[in-house]
Design an enzyme around this catalytic site. Sequence first.
Site, short mmCIF file in Angstrom:
data_model
loop_
_atom_site.label_atom_id
_atom_site.label_comp_id
_atom_site.label_asym_id
_atom_site.label_seq_id
_atom_site.Cartn_x
_atom_site.Cartn_y
_atom_site.Cartn_z
N ALA A 209 11.32 31.65 9.75
CA ALA A 209 10.77 31.71 11.11
C ALA A 209 9.98 30.46 11.49
O ALA A 209 9.54 30.34 12.63
CB ALA A 209 9.88 32.94 11.24
N LYS A 242 8.95 29.28 17.18
CA LYS A 242 7.93 28.26 16.88
C LYS A 242 8.52 26.87 16.93
O LYS A 242 7.96 25.98 17.56
CB LYS A 242 7.33 28.51 15.50
CG LYS A 242 6.26 29.58 15.43
CD LYS A 242 6.79 30.95 15.64
CE LYS A 242 5.70 32.01 15.51
NZ LYS A 242 6.29 33.36 15.54
C1 LMR Z 1 2.68 36.03 14.24
O1 LMR Z 1 2.78 36.47 13.10
O2 LMR Z 1 1.58 35.81 14.77
C2 LMR Z 1 3.92 35.72 15.02
O3 LMR Z 1 5.03 35.86 14.21
C3 LMR Z 1 4.00 36.49 16.28
C4 LMR Z 1 4.40 37.91 16.08
O4 LMR Z 1 5.38 38.34 16.70
O5 LMR Z 1 3.73 38.62 15.32
#
Ligand code: LMR
Length: 391
Positions: A209, A242
């Site tokens: 991610a 991201k």
């Molecule tokens: C996070 O962990 O802050 C991001 O991946 C946003 C989410 O969807 O939780």
Amino acid sequence: MLERLNQQPPDALLALIKLHDADPRADKIDLGVGVYRTGQGETPVFGAIKAAEQRLVNEQASKSYLGPEGDMGFVHALMPYVFGENPTRGGRIDGMQTPGGTGAVRLALALAKRAGVTRVLMGTPSWPNHAQILSDLGLELVAFTHATADGLADLDALKAALESAGEGDAVMLHGCCHNPTGIDYTPAQWDEIARLLAQKPVLPIIDLAYQGLGDGMDEDAYGTRAVIAAVPEALVGYSCDKNFGLYRDRVGALYVYAQDGEQLGRVLSNGHALARAAWSMPPDHGAAAVRMVLEDQETTAQWLDELTQMRTRIGQVRAALGEAGKAGSLDLLPLARGRGMFATLPLSKEQIERLRSDHGIYMAGSGRINIAGLTMGSLPKFVAALADVTA
Ligand code: LMR
């Protein structure tokens, strides 16, 4: 019937966005949800994406339906970045577009379940939504410790979990920039993990991610590529939230590494059926913009440059935290060693609450901070506040 539903708490992480927005203090600091921020505290649209969106507006002839697989031009354009040379591994890898990385993880786990997986081994702490998705799908979470007390990825814990694993098990791994600890497996550890996975009939699921926010695009794909080189099959969930800054446009992909082309087609047909039953087809706009960025050399170079700037800034903030050394009783040095946007601080609920009420500093209830939420200007205040609550 509806009366039977109990009130659910709002998602703790997403609720922080509103809490922070409602705080009138000018010097408040948002270290909550994982969005990149510049040194000025902003989350701008990438210049490369803006340019692609402009072209999209001018050139897009239709918004008619695609299919459950989404924009396959997008899916294929990303593959060399994820898998490196020979990105299809001779016709054994292909994918489909998903609504964000969450859609990719959800689909990967739903596919795994269809294939007979009942348990998922996962290092904890992990991204809280992993456990929520597992629970919603009725899959059992088998937790092992992700990191050792001295802040290194705990390979022994993964090994021990794999000892008792077998048919019907999957293992969920963070490809890079571990969320929430920022503690990644080293390349040598990934090599070892790949070797171990090759000896077990478990299905590796990799959540990638944050590619490009750790050490670089290729470096951050090391683990994914090492696992794929060693095992017969794997699933990779990918997010462009991201690394292309497309958060709310929900741009992701699920990639399948299968044993041969015939199996690959069969697995993906199940992915298409699951997608059709869940969201029919993914939102197009952001994925089309990514495709257009990657189809053009100039915007590709611009995107990579913007990504490098983000990675560099995160590294600078990490280094500055490390240089601060200590905040009260808290050792900040391990933060300098981490990768990506996150680190988890060993703070109590009361300390996290005091940071919010007394200092206007917002972080997840787990003690996770978004490193990119800090600027060189706000860092001294943050360190002083940590010293105050840990004194
Ligand atoms: C996070 O962990 O802050 C991001 O991946 C946003 C989410 O969807 O939780």
